[in-house]
Design an enzyme around this catalytic site. Structure first.
Site, short mmCIF file in Angstrom:
data_model
loop_
_atom_site.label_atom_id
_atom_site.label_comp_id
_atom_site.label_asym_id
_atom_site.label_seq_id
_atom_site.Cartn_x
_atom_site.Cartn_y
_atom_site.Cartn_z
N GLU A 286 -1.41 -1.64 0.23
CA GLU A 286 -0.46 -2.53 -0.71
C GLU A 286 -1.38 -2.62 -1.80
O GLU A 286 -0.56 -2.66 -2.89
CB GLU A 286 -0.45 -3.79 -0.28
CG GLU A 286 0.99 -4.05 0.06
CD GLU A 286 1.52 -5.55 0.62
OE1 GLU A 286 2.03 -5.55 1.60
OE2 GLU A 286 0.64 -6.61 0.06
N HIS A 307 -10.48 10.37 21.97
CA HIS A 307 -10.07 11.03 23.09
C HIS A 307 -8.65 11.09 22.85
O HIS A 307 -7.84 11.38 23.85
CB HIS A 307 -10.17 10.17 24.44
CG HIS A 307 -11.78 10.36 24.86
ND1 HIS A 307 -12.25 11.22 25.93
CD2 HIS A 307 -12.78 9.71 24.30
CE1 HIS A 307 -13.55 11.11 25.91
NE2 HIS A 307 -13.79 10.11 25.04
N LYS A 421 13.57 -5.13 1.66
CA LYS A 421 14.28 -6.40 1.65
C LYS A 421 15.71 -6.44 1.14
O LYS A 421 16.69 -6.84 1.72
CB LYS A 421 13.44 -7.45 1.15
CG LYS A 421 12.03 -7.74 1.77
CD LYS A 421 11.37 -8.82 0.94
CE LYS A 421 9.82 -8.78 1.31
NZ LYS A 421 9.19 -9.64 0.70
O1 PA5 Z 1 -0.20 -9.36 0.40
C1 PA5 Z 1 0.91 -9.72 0.36
O2 PA5 Z 1 1.24 -10.27 -0.93
C2 PA5 Z 1 1.77 -9.75 1.31
O3 PA5 Z 1 1.67 -9.07 2.32
C3 PA5 Z 1 2.38 -11.20 1.85
O4 PA5 Z 1 1.23 -11.65 2.22
C4 PA5 Z 1 3.49 -11.03 2.71
O5 PA5 Z 1 4.54 -10.37 2.34
C5 PA5 Z 1 4.04 -12.52 3.06
O6 PA5 Z 1 4.36 -13.19 1.92
P1 PA5 Z 1 4.70 -14.67 2.19
O7 PA5 Z 1 3.04 -15.22 2.19
O8 PA5 Z 1 5.04 -15.05 0.85
O9 PA5 Z 1 5.43 -14.93 3.18
#
Ligand code: PA5
Length: 447
Positions: A286, A307, A421
């Site tokens: 990310e 394996h 989303k």
């Molecule tokens: O790293 C990030 O920002 C995302 O993975 C969020 O943690 C994830 O989308 C969850 O978001 P939230 O904590 O707002 O529900």
């Protein structure tokens, strides 16, 4: 007691002068990070978190964990992405992937709200029947669909089974200090709340209440975890890549990427690292995967996956390099016994510890993969314990930030996550997304 990087298995893949050529860029990335002038500089809270955290809240986390350990049989942690991976990784690493099945004086811990599977949610509800349940709902934004659905289901379950008043005492909300739907609900109902700091993004939040409450409920020493991270904060502040292994790791990844190694394979020889791998994959995937750039983070547990994927790593296309996590001490070990008949021919291993055999598997593999054209980095980590994990978490977070700056991306945002989303909301008919629905339906072959 620090994490060190071994680069001997880069021989033949990286030349000595290539390190020097990157030092200037690493120094610039270090300066941008520490002066707060780089991209995403409003999300740098994690940098000083190991020493600069809310001590009163930390004490509340420990008190709440103690209460939960006393009054709960099954603790449901609701969250997705950065709001659950760190806690799950730490619990499996420090306790066991078999934590729930083991005899213990702490609650079973299950994770919910990290998919949209009705099957998974229903199975979990069934497990809760007749048991004392508490819930920790974790969402920084307070609006993420997956955890919101799971929380609606578990709130309803608790209110039905123990009543509204008792349910309020069994729900712990970890969210924004002031805003969001979850914060509003928590305030209205009077749930105990913990804060995700504004300047700490989800994937960098394991050392906040996001990770610390579930980790403490599992009986792990969160003070030692923070102490390990604090040691890393102090040790990893030197911009010189010959002295700072965290930065050398970032530099090595960058050198290898420029040579066409587009995939980094995180390797461990301990199954308790499987979820740590997942946490690491989110952190790097990310943070770096944007603007058409980045290394693809993948992971394996060896020798299991030797394996399955070993063939590819040894002999397949030269697209990857490995980063191997090696631990100085495992919490448990076993010695192979002598067998009088030796029918299985294993007496050559008699008297030897499994850890020694595992080590030889690593040594044989890293050399074989090198011969096959795959370079490896090795991270030597002192132990499978809280201090080492805290150190490692900080090591990976800082290396990730430096890596992002070396790539020229913002390592603290995740704009790409929004695309699915929008489409999903439009297709589900969420108010506000009407204009997009028709075009999406058409692309799906539904006029
Ligand atoms: O790293 C990030 O920002 C995302 O993975 C969020 O943690 C994830 O989308 C969850 O978001 P939230 O904590 O707002 O529900």
């Amino acid at each position: 007691m620090s994490v060190s990087l071994e680069t001997r298995y880069l021989e033949g893949f990286v030349r000595a002068h290539e390190w020097g050529a990157l030092q200037e860029q690493v120094s610039a990335a270090h300066e941008a990070l520490h002066s707060g002038t780089g991209l995403g500089n409003d999300f740098l809270g994690w940098l000083s978190l190991p020493t600069d955290y809310d001590k009163a809240e930390f004490a509340r986390i420990q008190a709440a964990a103690e209460r939960i350990r006393q009054d709960t049989d099954i603790f449901i942690v609701i969250g997705i992405g950065g709001s659950y991976l760190g806690a799950r990784a730490a619990i499996e690493f420090l306790k066991s992937p078999l934590y729930n099945a083991k005899k213990k004086d702490t609650p079973d811990i299950y994770f919910a709200g990290n998919s949209i599977s009705g099957t998974a949610l229903k199975e979990l509800l069934e497990l809760c029947e007749g048991r004392r349940v508490s819930v920790n709902v974790i969402s920084k934004s307070g609006t993420t669909t997956e955890p919101a659905i799971a929380f609606r289901v578990f709130r309803d379950y608790l209110e039905r089974t123990v009543g509204h008043e008792e349910a309020k005492k069994r729900i712990y909300a970890t969210t924004d200090r002031a805003k969001g739907t979850l914060k509003g609900l928590a305030d209205r109902e009077g749930y105990e709340t913990f804060v995700v700091p504004d300047d700490v993004g989800g994937r960098y939040s394991v050392l906040t209440a996001v990770g610390l409450l579930p980790i403490a409920v599992a009986g792990c020493d969160i003070a030692a975890l923070m102490a390990g991270a604090a040691d890393a904060q102090k040790a990893l502040a030197d911009p010189d890549i010959t002295r700072n292994d965290c930065y050398r790791y970032a530099a090595a990844r960058n050198i290898l990427l420029r040579k066409g190694r587009a995939v980094e394979l995180m390797v461990s020889y301990e199954p308790c690292c499987a979820m740590l791998n997942e946490w690491w994959k989110q952190l790097y995937g990310e943070s770096e995967g944007k603007d058409g750039k980045g290394l693809f983070p993948a992971s394996v547990v060896f020798s299991t996956d030797l394996h399955s994927l070993g063939q590819f790593v040894q002999d397949g296309s030269n697209m990857l390099f490995e980063t191997v996590m090696q631990f100085g001490r495992a919490p448990e070990d076993m010695v192979i016994e002598e067998d009088a008949d030796n029918v299985d021919g294993l007496n050559f291993l008699a008297g030897r510890a499994m850890s020694e055999i595992n080590r030889k598997a690593f040594e044989g593999t890293v050399l074989a993969h090198s011969d096959g054209g795959t370079p490896s980095l090795v991270l030597n980590i002192p132990a499978i314990d809280e201090h080492s994990l805290g150190y490692l978490i900080y090591f990976f977070e800082k290396a990730c930030a430096i890596s992002g700056y070396l790539l020229g991306v913002n390592p603290f945002d995740q704009p790409g996550v929004e695309s699915y989303k929008r489409n999903m909301f439009a297709l589900l008919g969420k108010p506000g997304y009407e204009s997009e629905k028709a075009a999406l339906e058409k692309r799906l072959g539904r006029e």
